[in-house]
Every structure is written in C-alpha cells, then in structure tokens.
Design an enzyme around this catalytic site. Structure first.
Site, PDB file in Angstrom:
ATOM      1  N   ASP A   1      33.014   3.233 -25.174  1.00 41.24           N
ATOM      2  CA  ASP A   1      31.984   2.544 -25.950  1.00 41.24           C
ATOM      3  C   ASP A   1      32.233   1.032 -25.999  1.00 41.24           C
ATOM      4  O   ASP A   1      33.362   0.594 -26.265  1.00 41.24           O
ATOM      5  CB  ASP A   1      32.001   3.128 -27.375  1.00 41.24           C
ATOM      6  CG  ASP A   1      30.646   3.022 -28.053  1.00 41.24           C
ATOM      7  OD1 ASP A   1      29.624   2.999 -27.341  1.00 41.24           O
ATOM      8  OD2 ASP A   1      30.607   2.988 -29.300  1.00 41.24           O
TER       9      ASP A   1
ATOM     10  N   GLU B   1      23.417  -2.674 -22.341  1.00 39.27           N
ATOM     11  CA  GLU B   1      22.718  -3.021 -23.590  1.00 39.27           C
ATOM     12  C   GLU B   1      21.997  -4.352 -23.428  1.00 39.27           C
ATOM     13  O   GLU B   1      22.520  -5.289 -22.822  1.00 39.27           O
ATOM     14  CB  GLU B   1      23.726  -3.112 -24.739  1.00 39.27           C
ATOM     15  CG  GLU B   1      23.084  -3.550 -26.071  1.00 39.27           C
ATOM     16  CD  GLU B   1      24.043  -3.454 -27.252  1.00 39.27           C
ATOM     17  OE1 GLU B   1      24.706  -2.412 -27.404  1.00 39.27           O
ATOM     18  OE2 GLU B   1      24.141  -4.431 -28.014  1.00 39.27           O
TER      19      GLU B   1
ATOM     20  N   GLY C   1      24.157   4.896 -35.746  1.00 43.26           N
ATOM     21  CA  GLY C   1      23.644   6.135 -36.346  1.00 43.26           C
ATOM     22  C   GLY C   1      23.969   6.292 -37.828  1.00 43.26           C
ATOM     23  O   GLY C   1      23.127   6.757 -38.611  1.00 43.26           O
ATOM     24  N   THR C   2      25.175   5.865 -38.238  1.00 43.75           N
ATOM     25  CA  THR C   2      25.609   6.083 -39.622  1.00 43.75           C
ATOM     26  C   THR C   2      24.599   5.518 -40.626  1.00 43.75           C
ATOM     27  O   THR C   2      24.246   4.340 -40.539  1.00 43.75           O
ATOM     28  CB  THR C   2      26.977   5.406 -39.869  1.00 43.75           C
ATOM     29  OG1 THR C   2      27.926   5.986 -38.988  1.00 43.75           O
ATOM     30  CG2 THR C   2      27.445   5.569 -41.320  1.00 43.75           C
TER      31      THR C   2
ATOM     32  N   ASN D   1      24.537   7.295 -31.383  1.00 42.58           N
ATOM     33  CA  ASN D   1      25.950   6.979 -31.579  1.00 42.58           C
ATOM     34  C   ASN D   1      26.300   7.021 -33.064  1.00 42.58           C
ATOM     35  O   ASN D   1      25.639   6.359 -33.883  1.00 42.58           O
ATOM     36  CB  ASN D   1      26.248   5.569 -31.074  1.00 42.58           C
ATOM     37  CG  ASN D   1      26.167   5.455 -29.562  1.00 42.58           C
ATOM     38  OD1 ASN D   1      25.788   6.405 -28.879  1.00 42.58           O
ATOM     39  ND2 ASN D   1      26.530   4.300 -29.048  1.00 42.58           N
TER      40      ASN D   1
ATOM     41  N   THR E   1      30.973   5.105 -37.799  1.00 41.59           N
ATOM     42  CA  THR E   1      31.471   4.791 -39.148  1.00 41.59           C
ATOM     43  C   THR E   1      31.559   6.045 -40.035  1.00 41.59           C
ATOM     44  O   THR E   1      32.527   6.231 -40.767  1.00 41.59           O
ATOM     45  CB  THR E   1      30.542   3.743 -39.796  1.00 41.59           C
ATOM     46  OG1 THR E   1      30.502   2.604 -38.932  1.00 41.59           O
ATOM     47  CG2 THR E   1      31.040   3.312 -41.160  1.00 41.59           C
TER      48      THR E   1
HETATM   49  P1  13P Z   1      27.831   3.419 -36.603  1.00 49.06           P
HETATM   50  O1  13P Z   1      29.248   3.014 -36.794  1.00 49.06           O
HETATM   51  O2  13P Z   1      26.888   2.648 -37.453  1.00 49.06           O
HETATM   52  O3  13P Z   1      27.637   4.903 -36.737  1.00 49.06           O
HETATM   53  O4  13P Z   1      27.420   3.026 -35.100  1.00 49.06           O
HETATM   54  C1  13P Z   1      28.061   3.670 -34.046  1.00 49.06           C
HETATM   55  C2  13P Z   1      27.720   3.047 -32.743  1.00 49.06           C
HETATM   56  O5  13P Z   1      26.608   2.626 -32.493  1.00 49.06           O
HETATM   57  C3  13P Z   1      28.796   3.007 -31.755  1.00 49.06           C
HETATM   58  O6  13P Z   1      28.392   2.443 -30.549  1.00 49.06           O
END
Ligand code: 13P
Length: 291
Positions: free
Chosen positions: A82, A135, A217-218, A237, A240
């Site tokens: 990532d 990206e 996503g979090t 994704n 967090t």
């Molecule tokens: P979060 O930490 O907000 O879930 O985002 C994860 C992410 O996009 C990792 O690339």
C-alpha cells in the site's frame, strides 16, 4: 485458486456490483484473523501492508506467511503493497512476491506521476502475476509515512484520469474523491459520488477494464459505502479501524486481566475482535459468498 492479483478478483466484483475488502495488517495475528474472517464468509480477500510494517516485518517473511495461508485457503487472496512512494521499493516487493503493488506518486506533478507509475507497471507486468494500482489526486489524512493536509487534498479530474490510466497501463485505479485516511472529523464527510461515477463511466462503460479503488474506508457511513459500490468502487481499503481494534482490544484485555501472563490469550481476544470487524465489512461490501 488462492494466490491471485487484485485485478483478477476486482473484475467480477465491479461487473456484479460488490467490492473486495482490502485490510491493512501490521502483524501475523491480524493477518491470520483477516484470512479466517474471509474464509468464514467465503469472500475474496486483499491483505495489505503499508510500507513501514512491510519493512519492519520484512517483505520476504510477509510473503512466505501470505503464501502459506493463501495456498491452503479455499478463497482467492491477494497480497498488496500500500502507498509506496518509492519506485525501487515497489520493485523489491514485486520481486519478493507481492501480487498487487501500489505506486503512490500522487503528490508528484501529473507527468511525473505518469512516469513513475508506468515504470512500476512495466516492471510488474514483465514479471507477471502482479497487478498495479495508481492514484490520481490526493487523499487527505495520514496513512503510514504519507501526510496530506485537508487544504492540500485535490480531487481527481475525470479527463485526466482517463489519460493517466491509458498512458500508465495501471490495472486498478484509485481516484481521490473526497474520502480521507484516518478518522473522519464529521459524521457526513464530503464525498464526490458523482465524480466517482463519471470516472467509472469513462473507464469502464462498455466492459470493466480498470476497476476502481476507494481509500479511507474507516468511518465511512454504511450508506456511503453502498453508494460508492454502485458507482464503481470495487476495492475498499480499511486500515485505521483494524489498528484501533488491535490496540483497544489489547488494552482492555490487559486492564481486565492484569495478573495473567499468557500472551496467547491476548492473541485470541485480538483475533476475535478483528474477525468481527472484517466480517461486518464483508457483509456491507456484498462480497460474502463470492469466493
Ligand atoms: P483508513 O485508515 O481510513 O481506513 O484508510 C485506509 C486506506 O485507504 C489505506 O490505503
């Protein structure tokens, strides 16, 4: 069927309007828990490591564990690097056996982003069995070694997105659409669903060629997630939330069992908590039963 690229499992997801969960892990217990949750749900899975954990644990060790878990799992599993901002590190992880590599040159000017991304694409495609994520625009917040202030964040331009995908040859594409890394500061974050839909239409209207990724996503509200899947999000994704689950569960377990010295029991508590979080994500993304 178990060792796969991200693109292989995202194509059917995008075609059938569900998404694959991509979970960032920082240790072996989390990795096993994520795999167990996906097996329970019969869901395709992307395991992710950010750069720092991959350096701390060692990319060869991570790949060996991934292969051991994935080869015996009845579901397809991808191992994704990532947000690497370093082309050479992308190549080293590709050599080590990661099956999806994200080169994040999104902070670079457009032409330089294209140059670096294409270099990684060409390298990975020459090896084979590896897809590449690029990206465009910048996602605000903090993810591993990358920090983007809110006023610095820029959304992806749809016309430029098409040019970026065509000139780099990326397999999967992460357009910045207003989602953010870390914990959202408001209950209703400003996400540009229309922009996501437009980019998806420009890239994937006749047939899905370049499935789209949603970062941050979090904390996204459930109805946002459903809507983003509808407009093309095929990989979500989540990082967090898993870190918080790991740390909070460890803290609570130790606080409740201060006299106990059995580390295995902490691991069991962490695994249970992570499995629950991942299972919930898989249900929302609609990928249960799709493996
Ligand atoms: P979060 O930490 O907000 O879930 O985002 C994860 C992410 O996009 C990792 O690339």
């Amino acid at each position: 069927m178990s060792i796969v690229t991200a693109k292989e499992i995202m194509l059917p997801a995008a075609e059938n309007k569900y998404a694959v969960g991509a979970f960032n892990i920082t240790n072996l217990v989390q990795m096993e828990a994520v795999v167990e949750a996906a097996i329970d749900k019969k869901a395709p899975l992307i395991i992710q490591t950010s750069v720092k954990p991959s350096q701390f644990l060692g990319r060869d060790v991570l790949v060996a564990i991934y292969r051991t878990l994935a080869e015996s799992a009845p579901i397809p599993i991808c191992l994704h690097l990532d947000h690497s901002t370093n082309v050479e590190y992308c190549k080293q992880c590709a050599d080590a056996g990661y099956t999806n590599i994200m080169i994040d040159a999104s902070k670079q000017p457009f032409e330089e982003n294209i140059r670096q991304t294409k270099e990684v694409v060409d390298y990975c495609h020459a090896i084979g069995g590896i897809s590449v994520e690029g990206e465009l625009g910048t996602v605000s917040g903090v993810e591993d070694q990358i920090k983007v202030a809110e006023d610095e964040a820029a959304l992806a331009n749809p016309t430029q997105a098409v040019e970026f995908v065509e000139r780099t040859g990326v397999d999967i594409f992460a357009p910045a659409i207003g989602t953010a890394h870390g914990v959202y500061k408001t209950k209703n974050p400003k996400v540009d669903f229309e922009r996501m839909g437009k980019i998806n239409q420009l890239l994937n209207s006749d047939e899905v060629k370049t499935p789209l990724v949603v970062h941050g996503g979090t904390g996204l509200p459930d109805d946002y997630i459903t809507k983003l899947v509808e407009v093309g999000g095929a990989k979500f994704n989540v990082s967090t939330e898993l870190k918080h689950t790991l740390i909070n569960t460890t803290y609570n377990y130790i606080s409740d069992n201060r006299e106990q010295y059995d580390p295995g029991k902490i691991d069991v508590a962490i695994k249970d908590a992570i499995r629950e979080v991942v299972g919930r994500w898989i249900d929302i993304l609609g990928s249960a039963g799709k493996a």
